[in-house]
Design a protein around this motif. Structure first.
Motif, PDB file in Angstrom:
ATOM      1  N   ARG A 262      -4.822   8.204   4.890  1.00 14.39           N
ATOM      2  CA  ARG A 262      -5.954   8.453   5.791  1.00 14.39           C
ATOM      3  C   ARG A 262      -7.235   8.825   5.058  1.00 14.39           C
ATOM      4  NH1 ARG A 262      -4.094  11.980  10.892  1.00 14.39           N
ATOM      5  NH2 ARG A 262      -3.001  13.239   9.339  1.00 14.39           N
ATOM      6  N   GLU A 263      -7.109   9.206   3.791  1.00 15.63           N
ATOM      7  CA  GLU A 263      -8.299   9.541   3.018  1.00 15.63           C
ATOM      8  C   GLU A 263      -8.829   8.372   2.197  1.00 15.63           C
ATOM      9  OE1 GLU A 263      -7.495  13.005   0.668  1.00 15.63           O
ATOM     10  OE2 GLU A 263      -7.002  14.235   2.418  1.00 15.63           O
ATOM     11  N   GLN A 264      -7.944   7.507   1.688  1.00 21.20           N
ATOM     12  CA  GLN A 264      -8.370   6.488   0.732  1.00 21.20           C
ATOM     13  C   GLN A 264      -8.133   5.060   1.183  1.00 21.20           C
ATOM     14  OE1 GLN A 264      -6.539   9.189  -2.658  1.00 21.20           O
ATOM     15  NE2 GLN A 264      -7.490   7.392  -3.606  1.00 21.20           N
TER      16      GLN A 264
ATOM     17  N   PRO B 246      -8.415   9.107  -7.463  1.00 21.46           N
ATOM     18  CA  PRO B 246      -8.905   9.639  -6.180  1.00 21.46           C
ATOM     19  C   PRO B 246     -10.123   8.926  -5.625  1.00 21.46           C
ATOM     20  CG  PRO B 246      -9.447  11.128  -7.997  1.00 21.46           C
ATOM     21  CD  PRO B 246      -8.513  10.098  -8.558  1.00 21.46           C
ATOM     22  N   LYS B 247     -10.795   8.118  -6.446  1.00 22.89           N
ATOM     23  CA  LYS B 247     -11.938   7.342  -5.942  1.00 22.89           C
ATOM     24  C   LYS B 247     -11.551   5.895  -5.641  1.00 22.89           C
ATOM     25  CE  LYS B 247     -15.433  10.135  -8.311  1.00 22.89           C
ATOM     26  NZ  LYS B 247     -16.549  10.136  -9.290  1.00 22.89           N
TER      27      LYS B 247
ATOM     28  N   ARG C  40     -21.024   1.377   4.020  1.00 20.94           N
ATOM     29  CA  ARG C  40     -20.764   2.521   3.150  1.00 20.94           C
ATOM     30  C   ARG C  40     -19.652   2.215   2.147  1.00 20.94           C
ATOM     31  NH1 ARG C  40     -18.524   5.407   6.571  1.00 20.94           N
ATOM     32  NH2 ARG C  40     -16.397   5.550   5.769  1.00 20.94           N
ATOM     33  N   ILE C  41     -18.553   1.672   2.614  1.00 22.81           N
ATOM     34  CA  ILE C  41     -17.391   1.435   1.754  1.00 22.81           C
ATOM     35  C   ILE C  41     -17.707   0.409   0.660  1.00 22.81           C
ATOM     36  CG2 ILE C  41     -15.016   0.575   1.720  1.00 22.81           C
ATOM     37  CD1 ILE C  41     -14.949   1.538   4.764  1.00 22.81           C
TER      38      ILE C  41
ATOM     39  N   VAL D  52       0.826  -1.205   0.000  1.00 22.43           N
ATOM     40  CA  VAL D  52       0.000   0.000   0.000  1.00 22.43           C
ATOM     41  C   VAL D  52       0.865   1.261   0.000  1.00 22.43           C
ATOM     42  CG1 VAL D  52      -0.298   0.227   2.516  1.00 22.43           C
ATOM     43  CG2 VAL D  52      -2.091   1.025   0.990  1.00 22.43           C
ATOM     44  N   VAL D  53       1.982   1.234   0.716  1.00 18.36           N
ATOM     45  CA  VAL D  53       2.849   2.423   0.743  1.00 18.36           C
ATOM     46  C   VAL D  53       3.503   2.623  -0.619  1.00 18.36           C
ATOM     47  CG1 VAL D  53       4.892   3.476   1.788  1.00 18.36           C
ATOM     48  CG2 VAL D  53       3.199   2.331   3.234  1.00 18.36           C
TER      49      VAL D  53
END
Length: 333
Positions: free
Chosen positions: A261-263, A217-218, A328-329, A204-205
């Motif tokens: 932290r956002e995605q 971004p989505k 939701r996710i 992920v990093v």
């Protein structure tokens, strides 16, 4: 009343296990009892099945009722279809996704699923993703922390992230045989100890550093095992970016931790309360989902719900972790 939703658990179709068990040239598993087996990779034990609910839905439902789990999002863990020769991998991806769809249809609202894809043939993987999304109602994509030793940042996997972004399908990022396997074996430690959590962290990093989350971004990623080690190395990740990005040719519009932290979302499969609190403090209530790792030995489905309640949060916050965030996710009806 909130639905308690488990985002991290695994169901192995019995037909898949029987197929792997008859393999002689590429042995991956061995039955050790009527409802137990061990998985192998190059002679090293990589996992176990110890209870029938790992491959049989009826005892699984009994366990879910016992542990207070209302809904599970099903996934296939190691060994995945990408380990097979291309033709076989494509065939078995379809069979497994069809099986998951049948389970979801038989028990509506109790089960949803993420798609297994044959990543060794990306053209067919994209076709199967399209079919799983449009015909089978998949709620996400199962992706391993590396694909047969290849980094997820390899250009050949870019179409997966583009399509996940377009369809807004979350990627469940799960460990496989880690890139650090040789190091773990050399020091005599189980791969599950550091190898798995480090491998999803590397995956992920590296996706963040190489700009995948900025380009899409989505795109949302659900990282297994409470985010590996990311929440506890967050400052060092940003420091490494600030200090060395230029030397490594890395360009991002924001600090890596902001994309994370956002995605990125994490499951709660680490039932150590101080670790949960640390992750919660850094990531926030909206980005943690309940996970059990059912039915692997490293999971604790019997204490998963109680552990979240033991955090002492408000009922509103507790409900988000237990089910509302996952609904939701994964866009669950």
């Amino acid at each position: 009343m909130v639905r308690i939703i488990d985002v991290h658990n695994h169901l192995y179709p019995r037909i898949w296990l029987d197929y792997l068990a008859q393999e002689t040239q590429r042995p991956m598993l061995k039955w050790t009892g009527s409802s137990s087996l061990v998985f192998y990779s190059k002679g090293t034990i990589t996992g176990h099945i110890d209870r029938a609910g790992h491959y049989d839905v009826e005892p699984r439902i009994e366990d879910m009722d016992r542990y207070g789990i209302d809904v599970q999002i099903l996934s296939l863990a190691y060994p995945g279809v990408e380990l097979l020769p291309a033709v076989e991998g494509v065939t078995w991806a379809k069979k497994i996704n069809d099986y998951f769809a049948e389970v979801c249809q038989k028990y509506p609202g109790r089960f949803f699923a993420v798609a297994a894809l044959p990543y060794q043939n990306m053209e067919e993987a994209m076709k199967e993703l399209e079919r799983a999304y449009k015909d089978l109602g998949t709620k996400g994509i199962m992706m391993f922390s590396n694909i047969n030793g290849k980094s997820l940042t390899s250009p050949e996997f870019e179409p997966i992230f583009a399509q996940a972004n377009e369809y807004q399908l979350p990627i469940l990022l799960h460990p496989t045989i880690p890139l650090t396997a040789d190091a773990m074996i050399k020091v005599g430690l189980p791969l599950q100890l550091f190898g798995f959590t480090l491998d999803t962290t590397i995956a992920v990093v590296s996706l963040i550093f190489q700009g995948a989350l900025e380009r899409y971004p989505k795109l949302n990623i659900v990282q297994s095992h409470l985010g590996g080690v990311v929440p506890y190395l967050a400052e060092r990740i940003d420091d490494s970016f600030r200090g060395y990005a230029g030397e490594w040719g890395i360009e991002l519009g924001r600090a890596p931790s902001q994309y994370y932290r956002e995605q990125v979302y994490v499951d709660s499969v680490n039932y150590h309360l101080p670790a949960l609190r640390c992750c919660l403090d850094w990531m926030g209530i909206e980005h943690i989902c309940l996970g059990t790792d059912y039915a692997h030995r490293s999971g604790h489905p019997e204490q998963a719900v109680a552990c979240i309640k033991d955090l002492g949060l408000s009922q509103e916050a507790t409900d988000k972790i237990l089910g509302e965030n996952a609904a939701r996710i994964f866009n669950l009806a």
